[in-house]
Design a protein around this motif. Structure first.
Motif, PDB file in Angstrom:
ATOM      1  N   GLY A 168       0.835  -1.184   0.018  1.00 47.80           N
ATOM      2  CA  GLY A 168       0.001   0.122  -0.108  1.00 47.80           C
ATOM      3  C   GLY A 168       0.921   1.388   0.053  1.00 47.80           C
ATOM      4  N   ALA A 169       0.402   2.540  -0.554  1.00 51.81           N
ATOM      5  CA  ALA A 169       1.147   3.642  -0.335  1.00 51.81           C
ATOM      6  C   ALA A 169       0.451   4.569   0.855  1.00 51.81           C
ATOM      7  CB  ALA A 169       0.764   4.414  -1.638  1.00 51.81           C
ATOM      8  N   MET A 170       1.848   5.340   1.313  1.00 46.83           N
ATOM      9  CA  MET A 170       1.679   6.322   2.117  1.00 46.83           C
ATOM     10  C   MET A 170       0.618   7.250   1.599  1.00 46.83           C
ATOM     11  SD  MET A 170       5.238   7.142   3.802  1.00 46.83           S
ATOM     12  CE  MET A 170       6.412   5.768   4.262  1.00 46.83           C
ATOM     13  N   THR A 171      -0.333   7.780   2.529  1.00 49.33           N
ATOM     14  CA  THR A 171      -1.134   9.096   2.156  1.00 49.33           C
ATOM     15  C   THR A 171      -0.394  10.387   2.720  1.00 49.33           C
ATOM     16  OG1 THR A 171      -3.139   7.676   2.413  1.00 49.33           O
ATOM     17  CG2 THR A 171      -3.331  10.031   2.423  1.00 49.33           C
ATOM     18  N   THR A 172       0.250  11.198   1.734  1.00 51.87           N
ATOM     19  CA  THR A 172       0.803  12.347   1.928  1.00 51.87           C
ATOM     20  C   THR A 172      -0.049  13.554   1.981  1.00 51.87           C
ATOM     21  OG1 THR A 172       1.536  12.580   0.021  1.00 51.87           O
ATOM     22  CG2 THR A 172       3.053  11.489   1.418  1.00 51.87           C
ATOM     23  N   GLY A 173       0.416  14.648   2.794  1.00 47.63           N
ATOM     24  CA  GLY A 173      -0.365  15.861   2.829  1.00 47.63           C
ATOM     25  C   GLY A 173       0.136  17.034   2.138  1.00 47.63           C
ATOM     26  N   GLY A 174       0.091  18.089   2.741  1.00 45.90           N
ATOM     27  CA  GLY A 174       0.686  19.392   1.857  1.00 45.90           C
ATOM     28  C   GLY A 174       2.125  19.542   2.404  1.00 45.90           C
ATOM     29  N   LEU A 175       2.781  20.639   1.698  1.00 44.57           N
ATOM     30  CA  LEU A 175       4.137  21.010   2.070  1.00 44.57           C
ATOM     31  C   LEU A 175       4.273  21.184   3.512  1.00 44.57           C
ATOM     32  CD1 LEU A 175       5.063  23.273  -0.996  1.00 44.57           C
ATOM     33  CD2 LEU A 175       5.688  21.070  -0.746  1.00 44.57           C
ATOM     34  N   THR A 176       5.223  20.859   4.105  1.00 44.08           N
ATOM     35  CA  THR A 176       5.809  20.979   5.352  1.00 44.08           C
ATOM     36  C   THR A 176       7.183  21.625   5.651  1.00 44.08           C
ATOM     37  OG1 THR A 176       5.514  20.022   7.692  1.00 44.08           O
ATOM     38  CG2 THR A 176       6.453  18.673   5.905  1.00 44.08           C
ATOM     39  N   SER A 177       7.476  21.583   6.904  1.00 43.28           N
ATOM     40  CA  SER A 177       8.980  22.186   7.222  1.00 43.28           C
ATOM     41  C   SER A 177       9.725  21.148   6.751  1.00 43.28           C
ATOM     42  CB  SER A 177       8.829  22.616   8.761  1.00 43.28           C
ATOM     43  OG  SER A 177       8.585  21.433   9.377  1.00 43.28           O
ATOM     44  N   GLN A 178      11.153  21.680   6.528  1.00 37.30           N
ATOM     45  CA  GLN A 178      12.295  20.841   6.129  1.00 37.30           C
ATOM     46  C   GLN A 178      13.121  20.776   7.435  1.00 37.30           C
ATOM     47  OE1 GLN A 178      14.753  23.094   3.458  1.00 37.30           O
ATOM     48  NE2 GLN A 178      15.749  21.109   2.610  1.00 37.30           N
ATOM     49  N   PRO A 179      13.399  19.341   7.569  1.00 41.81           N
ATOM     50  CA  PRO A 179      14.285  19.237   8.759  1.00 41.81           C
ATOM     51  C   PRO A 179      15.550  19.872   8.635  1.00 41.81           C
ATOM     52  CG  PRO A 179      13.254  17.172   7.829  1.00 41.81           C
ATOM     53  CD  PRO A 179      13.137  18.103   6.932  1.00 41.81           C
ATOM     54  N   ILE A 180      15.956  20.298   9.719  1.00 39.57           N
ATOM     55  CA  ILE A 180      17.219  21.356   9.890  1.00 39.57           C
ATOM     56  C   ILE A 180      18.408  20.636   9.533  1.00 39.57           C
ATOM     57  CG2 ILE A 180      17.664  20.905  12.202  1.00 39.57           C
ATOM     58  CD1 ILE A 180      18.426  24.113  10.639  1.00 39.57           C
ATOM     59  N   GLY A 181      18.398  19.414   9.265  1.00 34.20           N
ATOM     60  CA  GLY A 181      19.650  18.705   9.085  1.00 34.20           C
ATOM     61  C   GLY A 181      19.793  18.364   7.447  1.00 34.20           C
ATOM     62  N   HIS A 182      18.529  18.514   6.855  1.00 37.76           N
ATOM     63  CA  HIS A 182      18.475  18.402   5.555  1.00 37.76           C
ATOM     64  C   HIS A 182      18.557  19.847   4.857  1.00 37.76           C
ATOM     65  CE1 HIS A 182      16.484  17.616   1.350  1.00 37.76           C
ATOM     66  NE2 HIS A 182      17.099  16.722   1.590  1.00 37.76           N
ATOM     67  N   TYR A 183      18.238  20.692   5.522  1.00 37.34           N
ATOM     68  CA  TYR A 183      18.214  22.133   5.241  1.00 37.34           C
ATOM     69  C   TYR A 183      19.903  22.610   5.107  1.00 37.34           C
ATOM     70  CZ  TYR A 183      18.669  27.128   5.631  1.00 37.34           C
ATOM     71  OH  TYR A 183      18.917  28.704   5.183  1.00 37.34           O
ATOM     72  N   ASP A 184      20.895  21.972   6.015  1.00 39.86           N
ATOM     73  CA  ASP A 184      22.035  22.075   6.012  1.00 39.86           C
ATOM     74  C   ASP A 184      22.683  21.307   4.947  1.00 39.86           C
ATOM     75  OD1 ASP A 184      21.953  24.184   8.382  1.00 39.86           O
ATOM     76  OD2 ASP A 184      22.325  22.351   9.632  1.00 39.86           O
ATOM     77  N   PHE A 185      22.110  20.172   4.791  1.00 34.39           N
ATOM     78  CA  PHE A 185      22.731  19.329   3.728  1.00 34.39           C
ATOM     79  C   PHE A 185      22.645  19.956   2.328  1.00 34.39           C
ATOM     80  CE2 PHE A 185      21.682  16.172   0.615  1.00 34.39           C
ATOM     81  CZ  PHE A 185      22.830  15.235   0.508  1.00 34.39           C
ATOM     82  N   CYS A 186      21.246  20.541   2.089  1.00 33.27           N
ATOM     83  CA  CYS A 186      21.191  21.343   0.873  1.00 33.27           C
ATOM     84  C   CYS A 186      22.367  22.473   0.642  1.00 33.27           C
ATOM     85  CB  CYS A 186      19.715  21.707   0.798  1.00 33.27           C
ATOM     86  SG  CYS A 186      18.725  20.244   0.725  1.00 33.27           S
TER      87      CYS A 186
END
Length: 205
Positions: free
Chosen positions: A32-50
Motif C-alpha cells: 500500500g502507499a502512504m497518504t501524504t499531505g501538503g508541503l511542510t517544514s524541512q528538517p534542519i539537518g536536510h536544510y544544512d545538507f542542501c
C-alpha cells in the motif's frame, strides 16, 4: 512407503533452498502507499545538507510514476540495504562531528540513521532508480525517539530500508509513526504524512 536416505536428503535440501530463496523472493502481499499531505517544514539537518550540496536539492524528476516492483528490484533493495548497514558503523553526530543533526554521506565509514539513508539513496540512484521513488523519511520510533528511513515507492506499495534491520519491510509493518518525507516532484521540498505528529527535531519553516 519408506523413503530412501537419498530421497530424504533431497527433500531436506529442497526445504532449505526454499527457506533461503524466501528471503529474496518478492512478497506476495502489497504494502500500500502512504497518504501524504501538503508541503511542510524541512528538517534542519536536510536544510544544512542542501546548503552543502545545493545541486542535490533542486532536482525535479521527470517521471513521477512509482518504480515497477520485480524480483530483480526486490533483491537489489535487500542487497543494498544490507551492504550499507554492514559497511557503515553506527556513531552519533556528536561523537562523529562534534555537533548534532549533521546529515551527510558516511564517507568516513561512520554515521547515524540519516547518513545510512543518504548512502542507500545514492547507491540506488546510481543503479538507475528515480529520485521520485527514493525518499528520505522522518519517523518516530515506538519509544518516541526520532529516526530516519528510506522510503522506496513501487507499484506494489511503499517499502522501507532501515539501518536498524536488514529486512525490507512494508512501510505500515514497521511500527513507526510517519511524520514527513521528501516530495516526489522536488528533492528540496517535504510533505507531511497523514496523521503524523509534530517532529521532535529542529526544523526550518
Amino acid at each position: 512407503m519408506n523413503s530412501s536416505p537419498m530421497a530424504r536428503m533431497l527433500r531436506l535440501c529442497a526445504v532449505a533452498g526454499l527457506a533461503i530463496s524466501a528471503h529474496w523472493a518478492v512478497p506476495a502481499w502489497a504494502a500500500g502507499a502512504m497518504t501524504t499531505g501538503g508541503l511542510t517544514s524541512q528538517p534542519i539537518g536536510h536544510y544544512d545538507f542542501c546548503k552543502a550540496h545545493p545541486g542535490e536539492c533542486n532536482i525535479r524528476p521527470a517521471d513521477l510514476a512509482p518504480a515497477k516492483m520485480t524480483g530483480g528490484l526486490w533483491r537489489k533493495l535487500i542487497s543494498v540495504s544490507a551492504r550499507v548497514n554492514a559497511a557503515v558503523k553506527p556513531m552519533s553526530d556528536l561523537d562523529n562531528y562534534g555537533k548534532d543533526e549533521v546529515w551527510t554521506y558516511p564517507d568516513n565509514g561512520f554515521g547515524d540513521c540519516e547518513d545510512y539513508v543518504l548512502e542507500k539513496r545514492r547507491e540506488l540512484y546510481r543503479m538507475g532508480m528515480s529520485l521520485a521513488d527514493l525518499l528520505i523519511t522522518v519517523v518516530r520510533k515506538p519509544d518516541g525517539e526520532g529516526h530516519s528511513v528510506l522510503t522506496v515507492r513501487t507499484d506494489k506499495g511503499d517499502y522501507v530500508l532501515d539501518n536498524l534491520t536488514d529486512k525490507v519491510k512494508a512501510w505500515d509493518a514497521t511500527g513507526y509513526r510517519y511524520l514527513k518525507r521528501q516530495a516526489i516532484d522536488n528533492t528540496g521540498r517535504w510533505v507531511s504524512i497523514r496523521d503524523g505528529q509534530p517532529v521532535l527535531v529542529g526544523s526550518v519553516q
